[in-house]
Design an enzyme around this catalytic site. Structure first.
Site, short mmCIF file in Angstrom:
data_model
loop_
_atom_site.label_atom_id
_atom_site.label_comp_id
_atom_site.label_asym_id
_atom_site.label_seq_id
_atom_site.Cartn_x
_atom_site.Cartn_y
_atom_site.Cartn_z
N CYS A 63 0.81 -1.22 0.00
CA CYS A 63 0.00 0.00 0.00
C CYS A 63 0.85 1.28 0.00
CB CYS A 63 -0.90 -0.02 1.24
SG CYS A 63 -1.84 1.49 1.48
N TYR A 194 -5.13 5.01 -9.36
CA TYR A 194 -6.28 4.22 -8.88
C TYR A 194 -7.54 4.57 -9.68
CZ TYR A 194 -3.82 2.24 -4.90
OH TYR A 194 -2.95 1.51 -4.11
N1 LIG Z 1 -7.10 7.60 3.01
C1 LIG Z 1 -6.44 6.44 3.36
C2 LIG Z 1 -6.50 5.42 2.25
C3 LIG Z 1 -5.89 4.13 2.65
C4 LIG Z 1 -6.25 3.00 1.70
O1 LIG Z 1 -7.08 3.16 0.78
N2 LIG Z 1 -5.62 1.85 1.91
C5 LIG Z 1 -5.94 0.68 1.11
C6 LIG Z 1 -4.67 -0.06 0.70
S1 LIG Z 1 -3.66 0.80 -0.43
C7 LIG Z 1 -6.73 -0.30 1.92
O2 LIG Z 1 -6.41 -0.55 3.07
N3 LIG Z 1 -7.75 -0.90 1.34
C8 LIG Z 1 -8.54 -1.93 1.96
C9 LIG Z 1 -9.96 -1.90 1.52
O3 LIG Z 1 -10.28 -1.03 0.70
O4 LIG Z 1 -10.73 -2.72 1.98
C10 LIG Z 1 -5.03 6.81 3.71
O5 LIG Z 1 -4.34 7.46 2.91
O6 LIG Z 1 -4.61 6.48 4.80
#
Ligand SMILES: N[C@@H](CCC(=O)N[C@@H](CS)C(=O)NCC(=O)O)C(=O)O
Length: 317
Positions: A63, A194
């Site tokens: 990530c 994305y």
């Molecule tokens: N706004 C958040 C976004 C974090 C994010 O989207 N993380 C993704 C991985 S890159 C995630 O954990 N996705 C899991 C999901 O969507 O269920 C940040 O920047 O901390």
């Protein structure tokens, strides 16, 4: 995702999609701040005083948002102050999972199997996606913040007393310029890839890809005579740019169809990326095996789960 504290059956890689087929990222739900004296920060509640050993970061190497917080830990020399757990690169039916994939770890604090268990431990009625990164308070057993942009600010400021590297990634004279560049970097590039990858219409995809390459071309030009984005000083904007660049040829070019050009074809951007990669500690935040395994495991984009062999970076083992 979680609905009122319950994990709903299937994990869906698509976040919200607009009427026009555009990818829309969910906003983060825990927004308190660690401060030097424990007073409240810009949002959320007070009570999170900076102390060594009190906080824990849950991250995924795949990530970019989590990796930028890890980069801050390294750049500031805070590894002994804030502990870290790493989830496996593949999202399971129950989202991020702890385990034995090389480089991943178990949950050192509670032995949780999935990250969503930490979310419900923090708030038994929580709804939303269980995302990384998570900044966890071991003292009150709760999530302080799950927005990486906020965590970057905290790590730059609040733990200064214990930071072994006295680098300020947001020098006063550059703050406005940094914030303004960060905003366009996010829209066009960090989240632009994305928007391209998860677009559900040709129009949404094309508009995202144009944004991505417009930004890359601008940055290539900007880095012609500069060591970093703002000259000799490494700043938060460099951290934000690096995490996207290092994933680009390995994941975004192929899986997200951002394939007009590879970073390797940009002379200045690629040497800039290598320059940051070779800074002390940064290579440890980059796990290409996690990045490729993780992105290419998104079934909706790659049903057979085949992980490409390339690319080969000369400077990454
Ligand atoms: N706004 C958040 C976004 C974090 C994010 O989207 N993380 C993704 C991985 S890159 C995630 O954990 N996705 C899991 C999901 O969507 O269920 C940040 O920047 O901390």
């Amino acid at each position: 995702m979680l609905v009122n504290g319950q994990w709903t059956k299937h994990w869906d890689p698509y976040q919200h999609t607009s009427d026009k087929g555009e990818f829309v990222r969910q906003t983060s739900s825990f927004r308190s701040w660690v401060t030097t004296d424990g007073s409240a920060g810009a949002t959320g509640s007070a009570g999170f005083k900076a102390e060594p050993g009190r906080y824990h970061l849950y991250v995924a190497y795949i990530c970019p948002w989590a990796s930028r917080t890890l980069m801050l830990l390294k750049l500031k020399g805070l590894e002994d102050v804030i502990s870290v757990s790493v989830v496996e690169p593949r999202l399971s039916e129950e989202g991020w999972r702890f385990g034995h994939f090389p480089g991943a770890s178990t949950d050192a604090l509670y032995g949780a199997r999935h990250l969503h268990e930490l979310y419900t431990r923090a708030d038994s009625h929580v709804s939303g996606r269980a995302t990384v990164p998570v900044l966890w308070d071991k003292k009150t057993h709760t999530i302080v913040n799950n927005e990486s942009a906020d965590i970057l600010l905290m790590l730059n400021q609040a733990f200064e007393a214990w930071a072994t590297q006295k680098i300020n990634l947001r020098p006063d004279d550059l703050i406005d310029e940094i914030d303004s560049l960060n905003a366009s970097l996010y829209q066009q590039l960090n989240n632009g890839v994305y928007r391209a990858g998860f677009a559900k219409s040709q129009e949404a995809y094309e508009s995202a890809v144009v944004d991505v390459f417009t930004m890359l071309n601008t940055l290539e030009h900007r880095l012609k005579n500069r060591r970093y984005l703002f000259g000799e000083r490494l700043t938060e904007s460099d951290v934000r740019l690096f995490v996207t660049l290092i994933r680009f040829d390995a994941a975004y070019y192929g899986l997200f169809k951002c394939n007009l050009k590879r970073i390797a074809e940009y002379r200045h951007l690629s040497s800039y990326m290598e320059r940051i990669y070779t800074l002390p500690g940064i290579a440890e935040t980059v796990r290409l095996d996690h990045i490729k395994t993780g992105y290419y495991s998104v079934k909706a984009l790659n049903p057979n789960g085949i992980v490409p062999l390339g690319p080969r970076f000369t400077f990454i083992r």
